[in-house]
Design an enzyme around this catalytic site. Structure first.
Site, PDB file in Angstrom:
ATOM      1  N   GLU A 245       0.874  -1.173   0.000  1.00  0.00           N
ATOM      2  CA  GLU A 245       0.000   0.000   0.000  1.00  0.00           C
ATOM      3  C   GLU A 245       0.909   1.219   0.000  1.00  0.00           C
ATOM      4  O   GLU A 245       1.649   1.450   0.960  1.00  0.00           O
ATOM      5  CB  GLU A 245      -0.910  -0.002   1.229  1.00  0.00           C
ATOM      6  CG  GLU A 245      -1.845   1.193   1.296  1.00  0.00           C
ATOM      7  CD  GLU A 245      -2.554   1.301   2.627  1.00  0.00           C
ATOM      8  OE1 GLU A 245      -2.695   2.445   3.128  1.00  0.00           O
ATOM      9  OE2 GLU A 245      -2.956   0.258   3.179  1.00  0.00           O
ATOM     10  N   CYS A 282      -4.123   7.094   5.778  1.00  0.00           N
ATOM     11  CA  CYS A 282      -3.899   6.781   4.363  1.00  0.00           C
ATOM     12  C   CYS A 282      -5.125   7.068   3.517  1.00  0.00           C
ATOM     13  O   CYS A 282      -5.022   7.174   2.295  1.00  0.00           O
ATOM     14  CB  CYS A 282      -3.471   5.322   4.204  1.00  0.00           C
ATOM     15  SG  CYS A 282      -4.586   4.143   5.007  1.00  0.00           S
TER      16      CYS A 282
END
Length: 509
Positions: A245, A282
């Site tokens: 990620e 995020c």
């Protein structure tokens, strides 16, 4: 040469607190990986595996006060946030224990011989087996949920894979504490402590991804760091899966009708989402498309009032603080970029939240404004003011992959009138999770969750949150015409383990 010490650092002051470890040498990384590899057999029994995961959750809860105190000292995220994150981590471990017990993740499929088929079908039995040792690279912004005992570790152990965690330098002391808790839970079930390895240091992280006994890797962090590891994983003599990620802008589209209907609500909601955790999530909304005119002006006013009332906060480390200040400075220097609330340094160790505005047509073509289409880690967002739907489409067409994409609709649009469905179709190719009339911060741990997205959000199509995260650490294998006596119990006709399976095309439970 002596190994470099690893220090715990207080982000509130920037001062070293205590030495907690030393950076691992290549030889130490090798020994740690080999110990994990040797522990594979201890995870073969699913009953033992699920008991271990539940014991890990119990041990973490029993150590809650000490762990939260240590985490706050190294991250400044605050006891309330950290207590909630630890609870999420424990829930996640237990959820994976339930998945292990159920056994559906093994995807057992059996076809008995059929000579009448064209071509004839032999006896085929398929299920999934663990890949082997998994390298886990911890995230800075979730010291529990995406770190030593986080989702990558929990899902890998659930799959039957030992792990070696590369500790994040922002919370090395906490990493040591959590690893010791997991090892204590392992020992209670006669699982070797090497089943959860821990190493520190940048070079150790490189050695880890290159180790021939490492079979897969999970990463949460920056595009630059993640891409370097991704390339290293692909360049190995035997390439391995790398589930990374890397970064996300998380665009939001506010329709004119939605802004007209509830400008104040959307503005305050956006402020809460973009400043949550000092903007260190995020899934923070980093680009918001807002209409020009009175409706959009009302939203911007509401956002201004809410952000202005938000206190300065401490970022996870001073490097991030420096990058945030430099990043917003470069963005505010662009022509036609305004800052109704100027983000930047709040004090010697803090940052103040803010947001920028820019005409949306500046983002529709390649050029210097591309900087505004890059993630800026911290409490800032970009509000792009659009004139019409064509500008919205033009901006969306230039965006990279994202973890999330959000649309704020009016009540009529949400009921099917207007462009609601069309906007959802435009957002779907951009992200792994598409939200309607909500905010992306807050990722529920649920079976239907998907936390991933097109590159650079992630390097694979998998999720790192939710039950299907276990699939990353498994591979399918089929046995053909194997005698019943030689088959693993998962594939025997009488189903001694009581697994859900598909038998000759029919789903059995």
């Amino acid at each position: 040469m002596a190994a470099a010490p690893v220090w715990s650092v207080d982000p509130r002051t920037g001062k070293q607190r205590e030495q907690v470890a030393v950076e691992a040498t290549a030889e130490e990384v090798d020994a740690t990986v080999r110990a994990a590899h040797a522990a594979r057999g201890s995870l073969a029994d699913r009953t033992v595996r699920s008991a271990f995961l539940r014991a890990a959750a119990d041990e973490l809860e029993a150590s809650k006060d000490h762990l939260v105190e240590a985490a706050d000292a190294e991250t400044a995220l605050g006891p309330v946030r950290l207590t909630g994150e630890l609870a999420r981590t424990c829930y996640q471990l237990r959820a994976f224990a339930d998945i292990v017990d159920e056994g559906a993740f093994l995807d057992v499929v059996i076809n008995h011989p059929d000579d009448t088929a064209t071509p004839p079908i032999p006896d085929l039995r398929r299920y999934k087996v663990p890949l082997g040792v998994v390298a886990v690279y911890s995230a800075s912004n979730f010291p529990f949920a995406f770190s030593v005992a986080g989702g990558d570790t929990a899902s890998a152990l659930a799959a039957g894979c030992p792990v070696v965690v590369k500790a994040h330098p922002d919370h090395p002391g906490l990493s040591e504490l959590v690893a010791s808790v997991l090892r204590r839970a392992a020992a209670a079930h006669d699982i070797p402590e090497g089943v959860v390895g821990l190493v520190h240091g940048f070079e150790a992280g490189i050695e880890l991804i290159k180790h021939p006994l490492v079979s897969a890797a999970g990463f949460t962090g920056s595009i630059r760091g993640g891409r370097a590891l991704f390339d290293a994983a692909a360049a190995r003599p035997v390439p391995i899966p790398f589930h990374g990620e890397l970064g996300s802008l998380n665009p939001v589209v506010v329709t004119e009708a939605a802004a007209t209907e509830r400008a104040a609500e959307i503005g305050s909601g956006l402020a809460g989402s973009m400043t949550l955790g000092v903007g260190q999530f995020c899934v923070k909304p980093g680009l918001v498309l807002v209409p020009t005119g009175a409706a959009g002006d009302g939203l911007v006013k509401s956002l201004t009032d809410a952000v202005s009332d938000t206190d300065a906060g401490v970022l996870l480390d001073h490097r991030m603080r420096d990058n945030f200040i430099a990043g917003v400075t470069k963005r505010t220097e662009l022509p036609d970029v305004d800052s109704p609330v100027t983000p930047g340094a709040g004090g010697e160790h803090t940052v103040s939240p803010g947001f920028l505005t820019v005409p949306a047509d500046k983002l529709a073509q390649e050029g210097e404004y591309d900087l505004l289409l890059e993630e800026c880690f911290g409490p800032v967002t970009v509000v792009a003011r659009y004139e019409d739907d064509a500008e919205v489409k033009s901006v969306l067409s230039r965006l990279p992959g994202n973890l999330t994409a959000t649309v704020q609709l009016s009540s009529e649009e949400a009921a099917g009138e207007g462009r609601g469905a069309e906007i959802l179709q435009e957002l779907t190719p951009l992200a792994g999770r598409v939200l309607v009339n909500g905010w992306p911060t807050g990722v529920a741990v649920a079976p239907a969750q998907h936390h991933g997205g097109p590159y650079p959000a992630t390097t694979s199509t998998s999720t790192s949150v939710g039950g299907t995260a276990i699939e990353r650490w498994l591979r399918p294998v089929a046995y053909q015409n194997a005698p019943e006596a030689l088959l693993p119990p998962e594939l025997k006709d009488d189903n001694p383990l009581g697994l859900p399976r598909r038998l000759d095309g029919r789903l059995e439970r």
